[in-house]
Design a protein around this motif. Structure first.
Motif, PDB file in Angstrom:
ATOM      1  N   ARG A 234       0.830  -1.210   0.000  1.00 59.98           N
ATOM      2  CA  ARG A 234       0.000   0.000   0.000  1.00 59.98           C
ATOM      3  C   ARG A 234       0.858   1.251   0.000  1.00 59.98           C
ATOM      4  O   ARG A 234       0.553   2.234  -0.681  1.00 59.98           O
ATOM      5  CB  ARG A 234      -0.927  -0.013   1.217  1.00 59.98           C
ATOM      6  N   LEU A 235       1.945   1.221   0.757  1.00 59.30           N
ATOM      7  CA  LEU A 235       2.861   2.364   0.774  1.00 59.30           C
ATOM      8  C   LEU A 235       3.470   2.579  -0.608  1.00 59.30           C
ATOM      9  O   LEU A 235       3.487   3.706  -1.124  1.00 59.30           O
ATOM     10  CB  LEU A 235       3.961   2.136   1.807  1.00 59.30           C
ATOM     11  N   PHE A 236       3.971   1.519  -1.218  1.00 60.17           N
ATOM     12  CA  PHE A 236       4.609   1.625  -2.522  1.00 60.17           C
ATOM     13  C   PHE A 236       3.641   2.108  -3.595  1.00 60.17           C
ATOM     14  O   PHE A 236       4.062   2.665  -4.609  1.00 60.17           O
ATOM     15  CB  PHE A 236       5.190   0.275  -2.939  1.00 60.17           C
ATOM     16  N   ALA A 237       2.349   1.903  -3.376  1.00 60.76           N
ATOM     17  CA  ALA A 237       1.342   2.230  -4.396  1.00 60.76           C
ATOM     18  C   ALA A 237       0.770   3.635  -4.252  1.00 60.76           C
ATOM     19  O   ALA A 237      -0.033   4.057  -5.081  1.00 60.76           O
ATOM     20  CB  ALA A 237       0.207   1.218  -4.345  1.00 60.76           C
ATOM     21  N   VAL A 238       1.190   4.399  -3.226  1.00 64.43           N
ATOM     22  CA  VAL A 238       0.637   5.741  -3.035  1.00 64.43           C
ATOM     23  C   VAL A 238       1.004   6.627  -4.224  1.00 64.43           C
ATOM     24  O   VAL A 238       2.175   6.823  -4.547  1.00 64.43           O
ATOM     25  CB  VAL A 238       1.158   6.377  -1.726  1.00 64.43           C
ATOM     26  N   GLU A 248      -2.551  10.501   2.983  1.00 60.98           N
ATOM     27  CA  GLU A 248      -2.518   9.037   2.936  1.00 60.98           C
ATOM     28  C   GLU A 248      -1.315   8.494   3.692  1.00 60.98           C
ATOM     29  O   GLU A 248      -1.412   7.485   4.409  1.00 60.98           O
ATOM     30  CB  GLU A 248      -2.485   8.565   1.477  1.00 60.98           C
ATOM     31  N   LEU A 249      -0.173   9.156   3.541  1.00 62.51           N
ATOM     32  CA  LEU A 249       1.044   8.690   4.206  1.00 62.51           C
ATOM     33  C   LEU A 249       0.936   8.835   5.720  1.00 62.51           C
ATOM     34  O   LEU A 249       1.402   7.969   6.474  1.00 62.51           O
ATOM     35  CB  LEU A 249       2.257   9.465   3.681  1.00 62.51           C
ATOM     36  N   ARG A 250       0.325   9.910   6.174  1.00 66.09           N
ATOM     37  CA  ARG A 250       0.144  10.085   7.619  1.00 66.09           C
ATOM     38  C   ARG A 250      -0.771   8.989   8.183  1.00 66.09           C
ATOM     39  O   ARG A 250      -0.565   8.501   9.307  1.00 66.09           O
ATOM     40  CB  ARG A 250      -0.414  11.473   7.907  1.00 66.09           C
ATOM     41  N   GLN A 251      -1.759   8.602   7.404  1.00 70.93           N
ATOM     42  CA  GLN A 251      -2.629   7.517   7.836  1.00 70.93           C
ATOM     43  C   GLN A 251      -1.845   6.207   7.900  1.00 70.93           C
ATOM     44  O   GLN A 251      -1.975   5.427   8.849  1.00 70.93           O
ATOM     45  CB  GLN A 251      -3.815   7.390   6.887  1.00 70.93           C
ATOM     46  N   LEU A 252      -1.010   5.949   6.895  1.00 71.31           N
ATOM     47  CA  LEU A 252      -0.202   4.732   6.883  1.00 71.31           C
ATOM     48  C   LEU A 252       0.808   4.716   8.026  1.00 71.31           C
ATOM     49  O   LEU A 252       1.151   3.657   8.553  1.00 71.31           O
ATOM     50  CB  LEU A 252       0.543   4.612   5.544  1.00 71.31           C
ATOM     51  N   ALA A 253       1.299   5.892   8.407  1.00 73.40           N
ATOM     52  CA  ALA A 253       2.264   5.967   9.507  1.00 73.40           C
ATOM     53  C   ALA A 253       1.661   5.463  10.810  1.00 73.40           C
ATOM     54  O   ALA A 253       2.387   5.032  11.710  1.00 73.40           O
ATOM     55  CB  ALA A 253       2.778   7.395   9.670  1.00 73.40           C
ATOM     56  N   GLU A 255      -0.016   2.793  10.963  1.00 81.06           N
ATOM     57  CA  GLU A 255       0.163   1.347  10.891  1.00 81.06           C
ATOM     58  C   GLU A 255       1.629   0.957  10.789  1.00 81.06           C
ATOM     59  O   GLU A 255       2.013  -0.155  11.164  1.00 81.06           O
ATOM     60  CB  GLU A 255      -0.597   0.800   9.681  1.00 81.06           C
ATOM     61  N   ILE A 256       2.466   1.857  10.249  1.00 77.57           N
ATOM     62  CA  ILE A 256       3.912   1.618  10.132  1.00 77.57           C
ATOM     63  C   ILE A 256       4.619   2.766  10.856  1.00 77.57           C
ATOM     64  O   ILE A 256       5.071   3.728  10.226  1.00 77.57           O
ATOM     65  CB  ILE A 256       4.368   1.555   8.651  1.00 77.57           C
ATOM     66  N   PRO A 257       4.704   2.715  12.169  1.00 81.35           N
ATOM     67  CA  PRO A 257       5.240   3.852  12.922  1.00 81.35           C
ATOM     68  C   PRO A 257       6.650   4.268  12.513  1.00 81.35           C
ATOM     69  O   PRO A 257       7.015   5.439  12.657  1.00 81.35           O
ATOM     70  CB  PRO A 257       5.218   3.351  14.375  1.00 81.35           C
ATOM     71  N   ASP A 258       7.428   3.320  11.975  1.00 76.20           N
ATOM     72  CA  ASP A 258       8.813   3.642  11.608  1.00 76.20           C
ATOM     73  C   ASP A 258       8.924   4.639  10.466  1.00 76.20           C
ATOM     74  O   ASP A 258      10.014   5.170  10.220  1.00 76.20           O
ATOM     75  CB  ASP A 258       9.569   2.356  11.254  1.00 76.20           C
ATOM     76  N   ILE A 259       7.837   4.888   9.724  1.00 78.09           N
ATOM     77  CA  ILE A 259       7.923   5.873   8.640  1.00 78.09           C
ATOM     78  C   ILE A 259       7.460   7.256   9.084  1.00 78.09           C
ATOM     79  O   ILE A 259       7.503   8.203   8.295  1.00 78.09           O
ATOM     80  CB  ILE A 259       7.114   5.433   7.396  1.00 78.09           C
ATOM     81  N   ALA A 260       7.035   7.379  10.331  1.00 77.21           N
ATOM     82  CA  ALA A 260       6.444   8.649  10.784  1.00 77.21           C
ATOM     83  C   ALA A 260       7.418   9.816  10.642  1.00 77.21           C
ATOM     84  O   ALA A 260       7.028  10.912  10.196  1.00 77.21           O
ATOM     85  CB  ALA A 260       5.966   8.521  12.231  1.00 77.21           C
TER      86      ALA A 260
END
Length: 353
Positions: A234-238, A248-253, A255-260
């Motif tokens: 999902r991240l790669f497809a943004v 969208e990236l903030r929402q994904l962060a 679920e994947i805290p390391d990208i915050a």
């Protein structure tokens, strides 16, 4: 009135780079192959023109300017520093036994700008410079961020060896996908019988035993959870206009805290672009953008492409390459970001005025 030729357009771009504070440099056309092979591996041979010199050994016709400019700066450059250049690069573009109907140029002009500075505004400065120069052409600007992707891969619940393999192939989407599939399945058993024959080959017995030990250890690795794979995909497809992509990236962060942290760095960079008068809604953000550019980009990446000309390469590309300065700096490093414009394509589009 005839439109300017490629060289004249190149000089026009070079003048804009000099006006931005850059010093013009002229790296050699023939470069030692060893450095480029160490950086890119043998894959570079498929794209570069390699020849043998009786004194210097294996050399390549210059495939790009960034590596020699970084070498020059790391040897004796002060910081901050801005460099610009104009000259030919040489790359094999078309593969196969027959000439395509529309062959791409394998020798073409590049005009480039490189900035070495410990300044949080450097990404925005370089992007805005290219945006301003190319504004008359009404190109589509696209951004990416390799920091996001690499932080997400580093966060996967995998062994260090498996994470390293994925990071190594992150710029090769096909190989990366196959590795991800393999790591998501239960490892197949590997049996290494002792044939009783002498060890032969280019590797030593110790090296071969170490390789066998790594393969046997890989059998014990648990498969990557499906939810981790789904989040990464999902991240790669943004892909969206920058403001929407940031949401969208903030929402994904979540679920994947390391990208915050990387997401907030991107947000700060976009704010700096907006402060320079750039409409963020006109910038397309593609999370996988940097996977299709030069392998040394490890942060923000960008390109400016011609709408409706999918058969053309981008008119301009660039990005951040901090890790490259560490590799070539022999212990020293400095944040760096830069990019190139193809005067030939600008010429095809009618020039900048």
């Amino acid at each position: 009135m005839s439109k300017p030729g490629k060289q004249a357009i190149g000089q026009q771009i070079l003048a804009a780079f000099r006006a931005a504070g850059a010093v013009e440099v002229a790296p050699d056309i023939l470069l030692p192959a060893e450095t480029l092979l160490d950086l890119y591996g043998e894959d570079i041979r498929a794209r570069a023109y390699v020849t043998q010199d009786p004194i210097r050994g294996e050399v390549m016709l210059r495939p790009d300017f960034t590596v020699p400019v970084v070498q020059m700066h790391m040897e004796n450059g002060a910081e901050p520093a801005r460099y610009c250049y104009l000259g030919e690069v040489f790359r094999k573009q078309d593969h196969g036994d027959t000439q395509p109907a529309q062959p791409r140029d394998n020798e073409y002009l590049q005009a480039g700008f490189e900035l070495f500075a410990r300044d949080a505004d450097a990404d925005a400065e370089v992007f805005a410079l290219f945006h301003g120069i190319l504004a008359p052409l009404r190109l589509q600007a696209t951004m990416g961020d390799m920091d996001l992707l690499m932080d997400a891969v580093r966060a996967l619940p995998l062994s260090g060896a498996r994470r390293a393999a994925l990071l190594h192939h992150i710029w090769r989407p096909g190989r990366f996908s196959r590795l991800l599939d393999r790591f998501s399945a239960v490892a197949a058993p590997r049996i290494f019988e002792d044939p009783g024959a002498p060890w032969t080959g280019l590797r030593s017995p110790d090296e071969m035993q170490a390789r066998i030990a790594r393969l046997q250890a890989d059998r014990a690795e648990p498969p990557l959870p499906a939810e981790s794979v789904a989040r990464l995909q999902r991240l790669f497809a943004v892909q969206a206009p920058a403001p929407q992509a940031l949401a969208e990236l903030r929402q994904l962060a979540g679920e994947i805290p390391d990208i915050a942290d990387a997401v907030e760095r991107l947000a700060a960079s976009l704010s700096r672009l907006a402060a320079r008068g750039i409409d963020l809604a006109t910038i397309r953000f593609d999370a996988s953008h940097g996977r299709h550019t030069m392998e040394y980009y490890d942060g923000m990446t960008f390109s400016f492409a011609t709408p409706g000309r999918a058969d053309w390469p981008p008119v301009a590309t660039g990005g951040r390459y901090d890790a490259l300065t560490a590799v070539l700096g022999q212990g020293r490093s400095i944040p760096a970001v830069g990019g190139v414009i193809r005067p030939g394509l600008v010429h095809e589009l009618g020039g900048l005025s």
